[in-house]
Write an enzyme that holds these catalytic residues in place. Sequence first.
Site, PDB file in Angstrom:
ATOM      1  N   LYS A  52      65.406   7.877  -8.271  1.00  0.00           N
ATOM      2  CA  LYS A  52      64.907   6.607  -7.721  1.00  0.00           C
ATOM      3  C   LYS A  52      63.560   6.567  -7.251  1.00  0.00           C
ATOM      4  O   LYS A  52      62.992   7.705  -7.300  1.00  0.00           O
ATOM      5  CB  LYS A  52      65.777   6.630  -6.323  1.00  0.00           C
ATOM      6  N   GLY A  53      62.809   5.700  -6.698  1.00  0.00           N
ATOM      7  CA  GLY A  53      61.466   5.607  -6.400  1.00  0.00           C
ATOM      8  C   GLY A  53      61.021   6.451  -5.081  1.00  0.00           C
ATOM      9  O   GLY A  53      62.130   6.346  -4.315  1.00  0.00           O
ATOM     10  N   GLY A  54      60.299   7.278  -4.984  1.00  0.00           N
ATOM     11  CA  GLY A  54      59.735   7.926  -3.932  1.00  0.00           C
ATOM     12  C   GLY A  54      60.538   9.329  -3.766  1.00  0.00           C
ATOM     13  O   GLY A  54      60.481   9.695  -2.561  1.00  0.00           O
ATOM     14  N   VAL A  55      61.667   9.481  -4.634  1.00  0.00           N
ATOM     15  CA  VAL A  55      62.458  10.936  -4.090  1.00  0.00           C
ATOM     16  C   VAL A  55      61.854  12.144  -4.418  1.00  0.00           C
ATOM     17  O   VAL A  55      62.305  13.053  -3.996  1.00  0.00           O
ATOM     18  CB  VAL A  55      63.952  10.755  -4.776  1.00  0.00           C
TER      19      VAL A  55
ATOM     20  N   LYS B 192      59.904  12.697  -7.782  1.00  0.00           N
ATOM     21  CA  LYS B 192      60.061  13.052  -9.350  1.00  0.00           C
ATOM     22  C   LYS B 192      58.643  13.600  -9.797  1.00  0.00           C
ATOM     23  O   LYS B 192      58.785  14.581 -10.485  1.00  0.00           O
ATOM     24  CB  LYS B 192      60.206  11.487 -10.119  1.00  0.00           C
ATOM     25  N   THR B 193      57.692  12.955  -9.441  1.00  0.00           N
ATOM     26  CA  THR B 193      56.382  13.498  -9.582  1.00  0.00           C
ATOM     27  C   THR B 193      56.060  15.141  -9.440  1.00  0.00           C
ATOM     28  O   THR B 193      55.541  15.787 -10.024  1.00  0.00           O
ATOM     29  CB  THR B 193      55.159  12.642  -9.286  1.00  0.00           C
TER      30      THR B 193
ATOM     31  N   ASP C 154      54.516   6.240 -15.075  1.00  0.00           N
ATOM     32  CA  ASP C 154      54.709   5.408 -13.918  1.00  0.00           C
ATOM     33  C   ASP C 154      53.299   4.487 -13.708  1.00  0.00           C
ATOM     34  O   ASP C 154      52.274   5.006 -13.827  1.00  0.00           O
ATOM     35  CB  ASP C 154      54.557   6.344 -12.586  1.00  0.00           C
TER      36      ASP C 154
HETATM   37  N1  LIG Z   1      60.115  18.590  -0.426  1.00  0.00           N
HETATM   38  C1  LIG Z   1      59.181  17.855   0.016  1.00  0.00           C
HETATM   39  N2  LIG Z   1      58.485  18.247   1.139  1.00  0.00           N
HETATM   40  C2  LIG Z   1      57.498  17.292   1.587  1.00  0.00           C
HETATM   41  N3  LIG Z   1      56.900  16.429   0.860  1.00  0.00           N
HETATM   42  C3  LIG Z   1      57.347  16.063  -0.287  1.00  0.00           C
HETATM   43  C4  LIG Z   1      58.553  16.864  -0.893  1.00  0.00           C
HETATM   44  N4  LIG Z   1      58.886  16.185  -1.842  1.00  0.00           N
HETATM   45  C5  LIG Z   1      57.846  15.163  -2.050  1.00  0.00           C
HETATM   46  N5  LIG Z   1      57.130  15.063  -1.102  1.00  0.00           N
HETATM   47  C6  LIG Z   1      56.113  14.048  -0.812  1.00  0.00           C
HETATM   48  O1  LIG Z   1      56.758  12.835  -1.145  1.00  0.00           O
HETATM   49  C7  LIG Z   1      55.903  11.871  -1.797  1.00  0.00           C
HETATM   50  C8  LIG Z   1      56.471  11.149  -2.999  1.00  0.00           C
HETATM   51  O2  LIG Z   1      56.826  12.364  -3.734  1.00  0.00           O
HETATM   52  P1  LIG Z   1      56.777  12.059  -5.416  1.00  0.00           P
HETATM   53  O3  LIG Z   1      55.261  11.287  -5.691  1.00  0.00           O
HETATM   54  O4  LIG Z   1      57.079  13.175  -6.117  1.00  0.00           O
HETATM   55  O5  LIG Z   1      57.760  10.752  -5.543  1.00  0.00           O
HETATM   56  P2  LIG Z   1      58.179   9.949  -6.735  1.00  0.00           P
HETATM   57  O6  LIG Z   1      59.450   9.977  -6.952  1.00  0.00           O
HETATM   58  O7  LIG Z   1      57.271  10.594  -7.913  1.00  0.00           O
HETATM   59  O8  LIG Z   1      57.718   8.665  -6.370  1.00  0.00           O
HETATM   60  P3  LIG Z   1      57.555   7.380  -7.495  1.00  0.00           P
HETATM   61  O9  LIG Z   1      58.785   6.906  -7.482  1.00  0.00           O
HETATM   62  O10 LIG Z   1      56.585   6.241  -6.469  1.00  0.00           O
HETATM   63  O11 LIG Z   1      56.624   7.550  -8.449  1.00  0.00           O
HETATM   64  C9  LIG Z   1      54.862  12.577  -1.986  1.00  0.00           C
HETATM   65  O12 LIG Z   1      53.708  12.452  -1.082  1.00  0.00           O
HETATM   66  C10 LIG Z   1      55.042  14.126  -1.876  1.00  0.00           C
HETATM   67  O13 LIG Z   1      54.026  14.931  -1.593  1.00  0.00           O
HETATM   68 MG   LIG Z   2      56.146   9.602  -9.218  1.00  0.00          MG
END
Ligand SMILES: Nc1ncnc2c1ncn2[C@@H]1O[C@H](COP(=O)(O)OP(=O)(O)OP(=O)(O)O)[C@@H](O)[C@H]1O
Ligand SMILES: [Mg+2]
Length: 314
Positions: free
Chosen positions: A19-22, A24-25, A48
């Site tokens: 899902k978004g923001g969980v 992944k990156t 993305d």
């Molecule tokens: N375990 C963690 N502890 C603290 N911060 C975290 C953790 N995992 C991720 N984050 C923070 O949460 C934010 C979102 O993480 P990330 O960009 O990896 O999500 P994503 O799933 O790739 O989002 P999107 O769907 O928008 O691409 C980032 O700012 C990242 O630094």
């Molecule tokens: Mg991402």
Amino acid sequence: MGLAGVDNRDVKLIMVGGKGGVGKTTCASAVALKIAMEGRKVLIITSDPAPSLSDIFEKTIGDTETKIHDEYELYGLEVSSDIVLKRWKERFGPEIYEVVSSFARVDYDFVEYIGTAPGIEEEYMLNFIMELVEGGSYDIVVWDTAPAGHTLRLLKLPELFLSHLEAATKFYMNMYGYIEKVKDTVRLRESKKTLLQIIAGWEALSERIVEFIRDRTSVKYLIVTIPEALGVKMTRRVIRELEENSLAVENIVINNVVESADCDFHRLRKTMQEGYIDELIQAYRDKALTILYLAPHEIKGMERIAQAARLLFG
Ligand SMILES: Nc1ncnc2c1ncn2[C@@H]1O[C@H](COP(=O)(O)OP(=O)(O)OP(=O)(O)O)[C@@H](O)[C@H]1O
Ligand SMILES: [Mg+2]
């Protein structure tokens, strides 16, 4: 606990979804760095639309393959939809034009028009990734996919890959009433190929992509989730759909888990999370579940990515 099997030597592609923001990156970056630190040449690629690799690695990456670590063979690539569509047009444009213009009066602009059809970009992304993997410039490719909706659409498509083109062609040809009679003999205007050969080529490519993404030895799926109602619900749906398409998920990362609680706020959150973590454990006894604790800071820069990798790999 820890990620299982993703750093095997046979693995050529790791797909990170969720899902978004969980996270992944974050997870994709940690996995890529860990494997690069083992001495392999790694490409991390994000499809993305928001170019997030540059942020996390604190380095400008963009749409050309860029080295992102001074010491290790770690490269990054942020593919834009423009690039993907450009490659798609180069690959299929001439054939599509030939096929269609053999029975309808169309301009070459027609190809541009088909290129804007929904789904084309996601479909072609798989081909793009497959070429990168098979191109052999890297030992392993880590693909940070776009948020779940997108990824699901993409993964449901392989069976249909290009088939809409084929279907459209057949439809028009049938309408013109001569496909069965002429498809294997009509030599298209510009090329040495017949219509049948072009369609057969599309089908073969489609089959190759499906075979490629279903290969359990060389492709691993890693799903990232968070211990909340929506996170768990989405995860169950994503995994079900992947598995219905014969794509095996072996690893789930449960991210943002509160490690220790020393105030009511965090105690409540921790209790809430535990329920969802239990649900995931019950539902996925056959998979490796890895917990990534919520850090007090963002995960950015090589040192913190490496730290996340240590947690992920146990
Ligand atoms: N375990 C963690 N502890 C603290 N911060 C975290 C953790 N995992 C991720 N984050 C923070 O949460 C934010 C979102 O993480 P990330 O960009 O990896 O999500 P994503 O799933 O790739 O989002 P999107 O769907 O928008 O691409 C980032 O700012 C990242 O630094
Ligand atoms: Mg991402």
